[in-house]
Design a protein around this motif. Structure first.
Motif, PDB file in Angstrom:
ATOM      1  N   VAL A  47     -46.714 -23.188 -53.223  1.00 37.97           N
ATOM      2  CA  VAL A  47     -47.556 -23.716 -54.043  1.00 37.97           C
ATOM      3  C   VAL A  47     -46.939 -25.179 -54.205  1.00 37.97           C
ATOM      4  O   VAL A  47     -45.937 -25.445 -54.639  1.00 37.97           O
ATOM      5  CB  VAL A  47     -47.926 -23.197 -55.291  1.00 37.97           C
ATOM      6  N   ASP A  76     -53.318 -26.819 -57.957  1.00 37.67           N
ATOM      7  CA  ASP A  76     -52.245 -25.958 -57.079  1.00 37.67           C
ATOM      8  C   ASP A  76     -52.885 -25.714 -55.713  1.00 37.67           C
ATOM      9  O   ASP A  76     -53.967 -25.480 -55.580  1.00 37.67           O
ATOM     10  CB  ASP A  76     -52.094 -24.594 -57.883  1.00 37.67           C
ATOM     11  N   ASN A 132     -56.012 -24.451 -63.979  1.00 39.08           N
ATOM     12  CA  ASN A 132     -54.879 -23.973 -64.272  1.00 39.08           C
ATOM     13  C   ASN A 132     -54.600 -23.230 -65.444  1.00 39.08           C
ATOM     14  O   ASN A 132     -54.271 -23.519 -66.691  1.00 39.08           O
ATOM     15  CB  ASN A 132     -54.137 -25.623 -64.728  1.00 39.08           C
ATOM     16  N   GLN A 156     -48.442 -29.128 -55.930  1.00 32.12           N
ATOM     17  CA  GLN A 156     -49.410 -29.587 -56.803  1.00 32.12           C
ATOM     18  C   GLN A 156     -49.895 -31.007 -56.252  1.00 32.12           C
ATOM     19  O   GLN A 156     -49.306 -32.194 -55.771  1.00 32.12           O
ATOM     20  CB  GLN A 156     -48.857 -30.220 -58.274  1.00 32.12           C
TER      21      GLN A 156
END
Lengths: 250, 357
Positions: A53, A61, A162, A55
């Motif tokens: 993962v 993500d 998120n 950002q």
């Protein structure tokens, strides 16, 4: 008796001589170098791995699930290093190509990110069986005669909320091809490092640069799909330009 | 010295009287690879021979490979159904049904994995499975081989193919694999269209066929490979009309059969199945891994408006979120006409592929 002994002696001598192993002559072979080009993926200053993962600049993500691309007509002037190479991070790791060549002949390289037009529309079954352009090796990277090959394929999954729940329910698929999307590559000062008996040159692929190269950017929430077809020309071109920015020959 | 001479004479006599071992020289099988196909990668340890292919053909149709001598490979892979099963699920010798549709056996020499979930990587390995599967032929290979050894015909066939009287399951699977690699389909109307597009020199007969391709068939082909049309070509293209990969083609939002995931234990492979060839699709009904669609019309409707979203849906299905590519009735009709150009009558009716008994 003497005659018999002499006969036995000569007979034994013949057997020994006939069984003697011939001395192998050492062939006079010129030393052949193995050279290898690897691609080191990263995400900004972080190491990069598929399915991990990261950002995006917009704060989402993202997990990249596939990165595959073609490089064709790699050469220095008239010296051809490779007609075609296929990078597939999931199936072959960092390797772009490995071949026998003199590294000193390739301190500079020119080529294409994608499949150049003359190869792009050739019969994909006619390429040698070890060529990455042979249809058995191209497999999912070949569309057909008119569009030709998929030059590069980037697939990912995006989580746009998120909330701590890793949903990753947005599919990202950039399948870029067609002659207009070809990008040129060149470097005038390649570095070859002798590692494990092979001369290795390492390119970098920065997936953060792919999302934003300082000139333009992709917002994966809204710009998430192209198969290079009619209606998606602008996104196709943007994705193609950004991918070129992300690939750096060293 | 005299004793040495006597021993030498005895050795000569012994060597002179030794019985010659019978040895059959196999004949290489001249498999013709179609000009527009890639080379077939045949395992070096199982090169095709005339004798091996013939034995494999007999074995493919041999019912004694099953527990009650009632079923052969061909029972679930009928030539008339493009070497597949016209039933949704095949029924084994004990009356038990499987839960996946029998795959069509076409151009297997170019496949890189086998079964809908790709659990076997070679044809030779794949062939060993149905005989011992309790819901299929339900027989041990030991018993099956013993039945064959009791038959003089098979003793001769195996000896000619492999120069052994002590044959076993590996010899049988090799022979069947040899036969299956000869099942090459490359003489459909689509093949002529494909060759003309890539600039192959066509024979007069092929030119006649090319001239018979109707505008509707060409229009259907355009739709087939159009990103904004039927968009089929991502998974079905090239001379094989398939790519070697696994795909979730949007059959279920909550799939019951996990497909490839059952092999890899990777949730990213959930509900992914081997992409099959579309060659001879006219004859290989029913369709999909579970045979849920009885007709080609149902298949087209699925891709047009029946796609179900799920986490592993194939990203090649561009309009998945809208339920599919939304074809109108005319487009569906054109697409159907193109799909029928994939029929290869020469393949279906090839006498070399039929039951030799």
């Amino acid at each position: 008796m003497t005659v018999k002994i002499k006969f036995l002696f000569v007979f034994s001598l013949l057997i020994v001589l006939s069984c003697k192993k011939k001395k192998e002559q050492t062939p006079n072979v010129a030393t052949v170098e193995t050279i290898r080009i690897e691609v080191s993926p990263k995400f900004g200053t972080s190491a990069f791995h598929l399915d991990s993962v990261y950002q995006t600049p917009e704060g989402y993500d993202v997990k990249f699930t596939d990165i595959i691309f073609y490089v064709t007509s790699l050469k220095n002037g008239n010296s051809v290093l490779s007609n075609a190479a296929l990078f597939n991070l999931r199936s072959t790791g960092n390797l772009l190509l490995e071949t026998n060549a003199n590294h000193a002949s390739f301190n500079q390289l020119q080529g294409f990110l994608g499949v150049e037009s003359t190869l792009n529309h050739a019969d994909p079954s006619a390429f040698p069986t070890n060529s990455p352009l042979n249809i058995m090796n191209a497999n999912t990277m070949h569309w057909g005669w008119n569009p030709g090959y998929i030059f590069f394929k980037i697939e990912a999954k995006l989580d746009t909320i998120n909330d701590g729940n890793p949903l990753f329910d947005h599919q990202i698929a950039f399948h870029v091809g067609t002659d207009n999307a070809i990008q040129s590559l060149s470097s005038s000062n390649l570095t070859w490092n002798l590692t494990g008996g092979k001369y290795v040159n390492t390119w970098t692929l920065d997936m953060l640069t792919f999302l934003n190269d300082g000139v333009q950017s992709i917002d994966l929430k809204t710009e998430n799909f192209t198969h290079s077809g009619t209606g998606s020309e602008v996104l196709t071109q943007k994705v193609s330009d950004l991918f070129k920015s992300a690939v750096q020959m060293n | 010295m005299k004793y040495l001479l006597v021993i030498f004479v005895f050795i000569l006599l012994f060597l002179g009287c030794r019985k010659d071992k019978v040895f059959f020289e196999t004949t290489p099988y001249a498999l013709e690879i179609p000009s527009h196909f890639p080379q077939m990668q045949i395992p070096t340890e199982n090169q095709l021979t005339e004798e091996g292919v013939l034995l494999g053909r007999f074995l493919f149709y041999e019912k004694r490979l099953s527990g009650d001598n009632s079923q052969s490979c061909a029972s679930c892979h009928s030539p008339l159904a493009a070497f597949s099963d016209p039933n949704q699920y095949s029924t084994g010798i004990d009356g038990i049904q499987g839960d996946r549709n029998s795959m069509a056996l076409i151009n297997l020499g170019w496949q890189t994995f086998f079964f809908w979930d790709g659990r076997e990587k070679t044809l030779e390995e794949q062939i060993l499975q149905p005989v011992i599967n309790p819901i299929e032929m339900h027989e041990s290979w030991k018993n099956a081989i013993n039945k064959l050894k009791a038959d003089e015909k098979y003793r001769n066939l195996f000896f000619r193919a492999f120069n052994t009287q002590d044959f076993d399951s590996t010899h049988a699977s090799k022979a069947i694999a040899q036969f299956l690699r000869t099942l090459v389909s490359a003489t459909s109307k689509y093949d002529i269209m494909y060759k003309s597009i890539y600039g192959f020199t066509l024979t007069p007969q092929e030119n006649t066929i090319l001239a018979s391709v109707t505008p509707d068939e060409w229009a259907g082909y355009d739709l087939f490979k159009s990103l904004n049309g039927a968009d089929c070509f991502h998974c079905h293209n090239g001379p094989l009309m398939q790519i070697n990969t696994f795909s979730n083609n949007g059959l279920d939002a909550n799939p019951l059969d996990f497909g490839r995931e059952l092999v890899t234990n990777n949730p990213n492979d959930r509900a992914k199945f081997k992409v099959p060839t579309l060659r001879n699709i006219e004859f290989s009904a029913p369709y999909m891994h579970d045979g849920r669609f009885a007709t080609l019309e149902e298949v087209i409707n699925h891709y047009s408006s029946g796609i179900q979203m799920s986490a592993t849906i194939d990203p090649n299905i561009e309009y998945a979120s809208q339920g599919g590519v939304q074809l109108d009735a005319t487009q569906k009709s054109l697409l159907m006409k193109f799909l029928l150009t994939l029929t290869d009558h020469e393949f279906i009716n090839n006498p070399k592929f039929q039951d030799p008994n």
